[in-house]
Design a protein around this motif. Structure first.
Motif, PDB file in Angstrom:
ATOM      1  N   GLN A  65       0.818  -1.211   0.000  1.00  0.00           N
ATOM      2  CA  GLN A  65       0.000   0.000   0.000  1.00  0.00           C
ATOM      3  C   GLN A  65       0.857   1.268   0.000  1.00  0.00           C
ATOM      4  O   GLN A  65       0.377   2.339  -0.354  1.00  0.00           O
ATOM      5  CB  GLN A  65      -0.954   0.002   1.197  1.00  0.00           C
ATOM      6  N   ASN A  66       2.131   1.149   0.406  1.00  0.00           N
ATOM      7  CA  ASN A  66       3.005   2.321   0.409  1.00  0.00           C
ATOM      8  C   ASN A  66       4.457   1.900   0.160  1.00  0.00           C
ATOM      9  O   ASN A  66       5.346   2.162   0.966  1.00  0.00           O
ATOM     10  CB  ASN A  66       2.888   3.095   1.722  1.00  0.00           C
ATOM     11  N   GLU A  97       7.489   4.633   0.364  1.00  0.00           N
ATOM     12  CA  GLU A  97       7.903   5.019   1.716  1.00  0.00           C
ATOM     13  C   GLU A  97       8.670   3.900   2.419  1.00  0.00           C
ATOM     14  O   GLU A  97       9.747   4.127   2.971  1.00  0.00           O
ATOM     15  CB  GLU A  97       6.674   5.384   2.558  1.00  0.00           C
TER      16      GLU A  97
END
Length: 134
Positions: free
Chosen positions: A20-21, A24
């Motif tokens: 989802q990320n 990052e």
């Protein structure tokens, strides 16, 4: 040692959260590696002579994304593998990503999975070295 069915489910579940990320968490993984082993910066030609903060380096960001997508989980030198710095950094990053879902069982599942991957990469590197030498 192979992953059990339950461990495989835990790894897949937490991997979905990480996905989802990816930008990052991929940078966080590399930054953790460099916190523990600053000499790791020298392994990357695009960081060696740079005074720039590594997380701001677009080449590191691109590299981290590629690695995090599991094309290979760091073809680092044997020192990094032996000390398991990458393993620890990965586990801490996953723990941060999944939050309350993190458990000893999930940590164990990722540990087994990482160890299998590291062994496969090292075996492939040895095979490549032998075939290159011949």
């Amino acid at each position: 040692m192979a992953l059990t069915e339950k461990q495989e489910v835990l790894v897949k579940e937490s991997w979905e959260i990480l996905q989802q990320n990816v930008p990052e968490y991929s940078i966080r993984l590399f930054m953790r590696i460099m916190e523990v082993a600053p000499e790791a910066k020298n392994m990357f030609s695009f960081l060696r002579d740079s005074d720039e903060i590594p997380q701001n380096n677009p080449k590191l960001q691109a590299h981290a994304m590629k690695v995090f997508k599991l094309r290979r989980l760091l073809l680092a030198n044997s020192l990094i593998f032996e000390k398991q710095m990458v393993r620890d950094a990965l586990l801490r990053t996953i723990e941060e990503a999944v939050g309350e879902k993190w458990s000893e069982e999930m940590e164990g599942a990722w540990g087994v999975g990482y160890d299998q991957l590291a062994a496969a990469i090292q075996a492939e590197m040895k095979d490549d070295a032998v075939s290159t030498a011949n």
